[in-house]
Design a protein around this motif. Structure first.
Motif, PDB file in Angstrom:
ATOM      1  N   VAL A  54      -5.584   1.591   3.387  1.00 55.00           N
ATOM      2  CA  VAL A  54      -5.069   2.628   4.291  1.00 55.00           C
ATOM      3  C   VAL A  54      -3.668   2.268   4.775  1.00 55.00           C
ATOM      4  N   ILE A  55      -3.452   1.005   5.097  1.00 49.42           N
ATOM      5  CA  ILE A  55      -2.123   0.571   5.564  1.00 49.42           C
ATOM      6  C   ILE A  55      -1.091   0.737   4.457  1.00 49.42           C
ATOM      7  N   ILE A  56      -1.435   0.294   3.244  1.00 47.93           N
ATOM      8  CA  ILE A  56      -0.492   0.385   2.120  1.00 47.93           C
ATOM      9  C   ILE A  56      -0.124   1.840   1.844  1.00 47.93           C
ATOM     10  N   PHE A  60       3.745   3.490   2.285  1.00 48.09           N
ATOM     11  CA  PHE A  60       4.466   4.069   1.160  1.00 48.09           C
ATOM     12  C   PHE A  60       4.631   5.584   1.316  1.00 48.09           C
ATOM     13  N   ALA A  61       3.615   6.259   1.850  1.00 47.86           N
ATOM     14  CA  ALA A  61       3.713   7.712   2.032  1.00 47.86           C
ATOM     15  C   ALA A  61       4.751   8.070   3.087  1.00 47.86           C
ATOM     16  N   PHE A  67       4.547   9.619  -3.061  1.00 44.94           N
ATOM     17  CA  PHE A  67       3.514   8.628  -3.376  1.00 44.94           C
ATOM     18  C   PHE A  67       2.120   9.249  -3.361  1.00 44.94           C
ATOM     19  N   LEU A  68       1.851  10.115  -2.392  1.00 42.86           N
ATOM     20  CA  LEU A  68       0.526  10.721  -2.273  1.00 42.86           C
ATOM     21  C   LEU A  68       0.437  12.083  -2.960  1.00 42.86           C
ATOM     22  N   LEU A 384      10.076   3.546  -5.025  1.00 41.09           N
ATOM     23  CA  LEU A 384      11.192   3.132  -4.170  1.00 41.09           C
ATOM     24  C   LEU A 384      12.313   2.480  -4.960  1.00 41.09           C
ATOM     25  N   ASP A 385      12.107   2.346  -6.291  1.00 36.39           N
ATOM     26  CA  ASP A 385      13.102   1.754  -7.181  1.00 36.39           C
ATOM     27  C   ASP A 385      13.459   0.324  -6.742  1.00 36.39           C
TER      28      ASP A 385
END
Length: 419
Positions: A54-56, A60-61, A67-68, A384-385
């Motif tokens: 959940v944190i990751i 990222f989102a 991402f999502l 995020l490259d």
């Protein structure tokens, strides 16, 4: 006494609730208190990896909403499938307190075998796949022989196997170094393009809830027949309904893009089958017993050597099958297959997902959850490259945290008498 007054015998107390000295919780509040009691005693289950996931995903989102997106999550499912199958085999050897460092090499060798037998030798593709998986099982049987008969530590035997199998992979590929699989073949389509029809994906999403409800009702019936306490039927129905609704919503969201890959469905099917084998069969209980205390398991009448052999053979066969899926995904078999971070990701996925390095504790769902964590990190950093070096560092840090949590939980279980 009036005839309409009936004498009823007192209902005997339930056997597991008869001791008044033991505190028994009831209701929703009692379930919550039991949950926190289990956590304090070190019985964490999949809680740490779910919290970490959940944190990751939140991080990222928040940085990149793509991402999502459903399309990115579908790509994530593809990436999880191949290494996830290999990680499922690692769960087996970790359950008995051993390790296999050669799963990456075995997967690469299996993909090379499929390419050589199918493309170069003209074998039917199904026969080539079966041969690759059978050779993987033979390698696992050899590890088991070295461990059971000669006492060679699995770390040493599988490290030697890593080098030997890698040499075989390079040898059969020859000077070309790679073999392209026929693009558009059923195997390559399975690895790259084939998606479940929507009605199939929605139907399969309902299966876990149905299975949970059926097995739960059977357990309730058996416990009540034995005069033991049992969870309420309403609670079982509620949990099954909640899980079904969540899965159906996930499937609906993924179907907004390409849908769910058959390859990922196969991986999840293997996870469910392994979970059943580990939790509902004599073999699975023996795996946990041997990993927890080998000598105690032997004195209890368990064939310890056979359990070790089954773990090594199953691990190598799943590694070979993962190599076949990888070849299908890439449409080629090359010298780079199985090298790089395949070993790292497979072992890390099993450990991060909750399987203990100390043996005796683990779950098939560890491979599923762990590989989703690892591939989520890789996908997020790619969007995020950022450099792949960060992926290695972050994955290593997550692995270290998982081992630390496992060690602390083990100490807590020992102090609470639950180890």
């Amino acid at each position: 006494m009036s005839s309409d007054v009936q004498q009823t015998a007192p209902v005997p107390p339930q056997l597991d609730r008869a001791d008044v000295r033991v505190k028994h919780e009831a209701g929703i509040g009692g379930a919550i208190r039991r949950f926190f009691d289990r956590v304090r005693s070190g019985d964490l289950g999949s809680l740490p990896v779910i919290v970490g996931l959940v944190i990751i995903w939140t991080v990222f989102a928040s940085i990149n909403p793509i991402f999502l997106s459903s399309s990115n999550l579908v790509n994530l499912l593809f990436d999880c499938s191949t290494v996830g199958v290999i990680a499922l085999g690692i769960v087996c050897v970790l359950m008995v307190g051993e390790i296999d460092l050669s799963v990456g090499s075995i997967s690469g060798f299996a993909s090379a075998m499929v390419g050589t037998l199918w493309v170069n030798q003209g074998w039917p593709v199904a026969l080539a796949i079966l041969a690759a998986i059978a050779v993987g099982g033979f390698i696992g049987a050899l590890y088991a022989l070295l461990f059971n008969r000669l006492g060679m530590p699995s770390f040493v035997s599988t490290l030697a196997g890593l080098l030997a199998v890698l040499g075989l992979q390079l040898y059969i590929l020859g000077s070309t170094g790679s073999i392209n699989l026929p693009y558009g073949s059923n195997l390559v389509n399975f690895g790259q393009l084939l998606m479940m029809p929507k009605f199939v994906s929605f139907g399969l999403a309902a299966v876990p809830g149905i299975v949970m409800l059926v097995t739960g009702l059977r357990t309730v019936a058996r416990r009540r027949a034995a005069n033991l306490s049992a969870p309420s039927t309403g609670g079982l129905i509620t949990r099954a309904a909640v899980i079904t609704v969540i899965l159906e919503l996930i499937v609906f969201y993924l179907n907004q893009a390409r849908g769910i890959p058959w390859m990922f469905g196969l991986f999840v099917g293997l996870v469910i089958a392994m979970h059943y084998a580990l939790t509902r069969t004599k073999w699975g209980r023996s795996m946990s017993a041997v990993g927890g205390n080998r000598e105690a398991a032997r004195r209890a009448g368990i064939n310890v050597r056979l359990i070790y052999s089954s773990a090594f053979v199953l691990c190598s066969m799943l590694a070979a099958f993962g190599g076949v899926l990888s070849a299908a995904r890439l449409a080629s078999a090359s010298q780079q297959a199985g090298t790089g971070d395949v070993n790292l990701n497979a072992i890390a996925a099993a450990v991060i997902g909750g399987t203990s390095l100390f043996g005796g504790r683990g779950s098939a769902y560890s491979a599923l959850l762990g590989i989703i964590v690892i591939q989520s990190i890789a996908s997020g950093l790619t969007l995020l490259d950022l450099s792949s070096s960060l992926r290695y560092m972050i994955t290593g840090a997550v692995l270290a945290i998982a081992v630390i949590v496992d060690s602390l939980a083990r100490r807590s279980r020992v102090s609470h008498g639950r180890a």
